[in-house]
Design a protein around this motif. Structure first.
Motif, short mmCIF file in Angstrom:
data_model
loop_
_atom_site.label_atom_id
_atom_site.label_comp_id
_atom_site.label_asym_id
_atom_site.label_seq_id
_atom_site.Cartn_x
_atom_site.Cartn_y
_atom_site.Cartn_z
N GLY A 124 47.64 46.17 58.24
CA GLY A 124 46.22 46.07 58.55
C GLY A 124 45.43 45.21 57.60
N ALA A 125 46.08 44.62 56.61
CA ALA A 125 45.38 43.84 55.60
C ALA A 125 44.86 42.53 56.17
CB ALA A 125 46.30 43.56 54.42
N ASN A 126 43.71 42.11 55.68
CA ASN A 126 43.14 40.83 56.09
C ASN A 126 43.91 39.70 55.40
OD1 ASN A 126 41.16 38.44 55.46
ND2 ASN A 126 40.28 39.50 57.22
N ALA A 127 44.47 38.79 56.19
CA ALA A 127 45.33 37.74 55.66
C ALA A 127 44.59 36.81 54.71
CB ALA A 127 45.94 36.94 56.82
N ASP A 128 43.37 36.42 55.07
CA ASP A 128 42.63 35.48 54.22
C ASP A 128 42.27 36.10 52.88
OD1 ASP A 128 42.78 33.47 56.07
OD2 ASP A 128 40.74 33.71 56.84
N ALA A 129 41.89 37.37 52.89
CA ALA A 129 41.55 38.05 51.63
C ALA A 129 42.79 38.16 50.75
CB ALA A 129 40.99 39.43 51.91
N ALA A 130 43.92 38.46 51.37
CA ALA A 130 45.17 38.59 50.61
C ALA A 130 45.58 37.27 49.99
CB ALA A 130 46.27 39.12 51.53
N VAL A 131 45.49 36.19 50.76
CA VAL A 131 45.86 34.86 50.26
C VAL A 131 44.95 34.46 49.11
CG1 VAL A 131 45.84 32.40 50.82
CG2 VAL A 131 46.91 34.03 52.39
N ALA A 132 43.66 34.62 49.28
CA ALA A 132 42.71 34.21 48.26
C ALA A 132 42.92 34.97 46.95
CB ALA A 132 41.28 34.41 48.77
N GLN A 133 43.07 36.28 47.03
CA GLN A 133 43.23 37.08 45.81
C GLN A 133 44.55 36.78 45.12
OE1 GLN A 133 40.71 39.52 44.72
NE2 GLN A 133 41.87 38.96 42.88
N ALA A 134 45.62 36.68 45.89
CA ALA A 134 46.93 36.40 45.31
C ALA A 134 46.94 35.04 44.62
CB ALA A 134 48.01 36.45 46.39
N ALA A 135 46.43 34.03 45.31
CA ALA A 135 46.42 32.67 44.75
C ALA A 135 45.55 32.60 43.51
CB ALA A 135 45.94 31.69 45.81
N HIS A 136 44.40 33.24 43.56
CA HIS A 136 43.48 33.26 42.41
C HIS A 136 44.16 33.84 41.18
CE1 HIS A 136 40.76 35.71 39.85
NE2 HIS A 136 39.99 34.64 39.89
N ALA A 195 34.10 39.47 56.23
CA ALA A 195 33.27 40.66 56.42
C ALA A 195 33.86 41.85 55.67
CB ALA A 195 33.14 40.99 57.91
N ALA A 196 32.98 42.68 55.11
CA ALA A 196 33.43 43.87 54.40
C ALA A 196 34.15 44.82 55.35
CB ALA A 196 32.24 44.57 53.76
N GLY A 197 35.10 45.55 54.81
CA GLY A 197 35.83 46.50 55.64
C GLY A 197 37.14 46.90 54.99
N THR A 198 37.79 47.89 55.57
CA THR A 198 39.06 48.37 55.03
C THR A 198 40.11 47.27 55.00
OG1 THR A 198 38.60 50.58 55.90
CG2 THR A 198 40.88 50.09 55.32
N ASP A 199 40.12 46.43 56.04
CA ASP A 199 41.13 45.36 56.08
C ASP A 199 40.95 44.38 54.93
OD1 ASP A 199 38.72 44.39 57.14
OD2 ASP A 199 39.76 42.93 58.44
N LYS A 200 39.71 44.10 54.58
CA LYS A 200 39.44 43.21 53.44
C LYS A 200 39.91 43.85 52.14
CE LYS A 200 35.67 40.76 51.08
NZ LYS A 200 34.21 40.43 51.12
N ASP A 201 39.58 45.12 51.96
CA ASP A 201 39.99 45.84 50.76
C ASP A 201 41.52 45.88 50.64
OD1 ASP A 201 37.32 46.30 50.26
OD2 ASP A 201 37.33 48.33 51.13
N GLN A 202 42.19 46.13 51.75
CA GLN A 202 43.65 46.16 51.73
C GLN A 202 44.22 44.79 51.40
OE1 GLN A 202 44.55 47.67 55.66
NE2 GLN A 202 44.80 49.77 54.92
N GLY A 203 43.58 43.75 51.93
CA GLY A 203 44.03 42.39 51.64
C GLY A 203 43.91 42.07 50.16
N ILE A 204 42.79 42.43 49.55
CA ILE A 204 42.58 42.18 48.12
C ILE A 204 43.63 42.93 47.29
CG2 ILE A 204 41.00 42.61 46.20
CD1 ILE A 204 38.68 42.09 48.19
N ALA A 205 43.85 44.19 47.63
CA ALA A 205 44.84 44.99 46.89
C ALA A 205 46.25 44.40 47.03
CB ALA A 205 44.81 46.43 47.40
#
Length: 427
Positions: A92-104, A130-140
């Protein structure tokens, strides 16, 4: 005989599974590669801001960054094999949030002075989601992927690869080239231990090591000597204007050149995030391992550079090599490492082999530019044509004998093929 009810239940389960697989396929195929490309480009920009880096360091950075991006996506939907982070699937993680955080996070590890730049880009990237659980999961998930990769690449030998290196004295043995042959930096040789750095995909740095170079007393050596003497000098009358352009056009680091080409192909073919990340990860794994393998071979054979050879041509035990103590090359100074094999040609062979395998064909027409010769565009009808130009360019600038570029390109092709066949494969 199965009851009608049993058959209906089985069909329903099959339909649900089929729809689920279709939804997964749709998500990987329809997710834009924009965030992948944005952070890939951020890595190149961060290196530019840091200053000129040799291709060995550059390839380690681009490989670490792009493999992490690949890994984080494939821990959301596991379409391809991962490299470092395994079995942490967060569907359920947001792909863009995950990519950005990992790369950073990986970029901060690789280039700490670029923290302000990386932090700013992360803010822009995350604020667009947009804020949401998927964004939080992506960042984590992004943080987890970066942590695993950083742990894997810490103490990989890259920080201990620079040390004093004993110069040769006999014909054919490497000795420091100008300006490292005198003055306060006399005797400097760049990263003699890079061949011991931890690989990304090969089993051994010597896995595809080329055979020994020729003796300086041989006819083959004399032919290469006389070729570069008249084709690689500062104002060689035998070198055409186009050959001069080729030499200067491909002067920039190959990982950067091929990254530009691959990014253009990604946009032209509208590749998804998953496919784009895989192409860039494979490309830079091959580039990193090509650099490591090439340095293993360079310091194993310890062959002298053309500028040393031509200036000492009367002392090389070859009667048809006439020395010229005043000879200088087109793109001085020569990189302070042994000649054989050519690192540039090895990188070109490895990277272009990845691109060819990824798209399943060689006859791709394309045009590209160069940071080392701004304002010039060169066009090609195949990847092989461009690969060959990369190799030959090192003769035209006076850096390498022909045997070094031919052997390097051949070794690079083997490295690229091995990486493609054994890494990040489709599940």
């Amino acid at each position: 005989m199965k009851s009608l009810l049993t058959i209906c239940i089985a069909c329903s389960i099959a339909i649900i599974a089929c729809n689920k697989n279709k939804d997964t396929a749709d998500k990987t195929e329809n997710t834009s590669a924009n965030m992948v490309l944005q952070w890939n480009n951020a890595g190149m920009e961060a290196m530019r801001r840091t200053g000129s880096l040799p291709p060995m360091l550059e390839s380690r950075i681009t490989a670490t960054l792009n493999v992490t991006i690949h890994d984080v996506l494939n821990n959301i939907i596991p379409k391809y094999e991962t490299y470092a982070l395994n079995n942490a699937v967060v569907s359920g993680a947001n792909a863009d949030a995950a990519v950005a955080q990992a790369a950073h996070d990986v970029l901060l590890y690789l280039l700490p002075p670029q923290k302000t730049f990386a932090d700013s880009l992360l803010d822009v990237s995350l604020n667009s989601i947009a804020a949401g659980t998927d964004k939080d999961q992506g960042i984590a998930l992004g943080k987890s992927a970066a942590t695993v990769m950083i742990t894997m690449r810490t103490n990989d030998g890259s920080t201990t690869a620079q040390y004093p290196y004993t110069q040769g004295t006999l014909p054919g043995q490497y000795r420091s080239t100008p300006p490292f042959d005198a003055g306060p930096n006399a005797g400097f040789v760049l990263l003699p231990g890079w061949g011991k750095v931890k690989l990304f995909g090969l089993a051994s740095a010597a896995q595809f090591r080329v055979g020994a170079p020729y003796l300086t007393s041989s006819a083959a050596y004399a032919a290469d000597y006389n070729e570069i003497k008249k084709m690689g000098c500062t104002s060689c009358p035998d070198r055409s204007a186009d050959q001069t352009q080729i030499g200067m056009f491909w002067l920039e680091n190959v990982p950067a050149s091929l990254n530009r080409i691959a990014a253009a192909f990604i946009k032209q073919n509208n590749l998804s995030a998953w496919k784009a990340a895989r192409l860039l990860a494979l490309l830079h794994m091959a580039e990193a391992d090509a650099n490591i393998s090439c340095f293993d071979a360079k310091f194993f054979y310890n062959f002298w550079r053309p500028v040393t050879a031509v200036r000492a041509g009367d002392t090389d035990s070859n009667t048809v090599t006439i020395g010229d103590p005043a000879w200088n090359l087109l793109a001085a100074p020569t990189p302070p490492v042994p000649d054989y094999p050519s690192n540039h040609a090895t990188d070109g062979g490895a990277g272009m082999t990845i691109i060819k395998n990824f798209f399943g064909k060689d006859d791709i027409s394309f045009s590209t530019t160069s940071a080392s010769l701004p304002g010039i565009t060169r066009s090609f009808t195949s990847l092989t044509q461009a690969t060959r130009e990369i190799s030959l360019s090192r003769i035209y600038v006076g850096y390498h004998f022909r045997m070094a570029v031919d052997s390097g390109e051949a070794m690079g092709r083997k490295i690229g093929q091995y990486i493609f066949d054994h890494s990040l494969r489709e599940k």
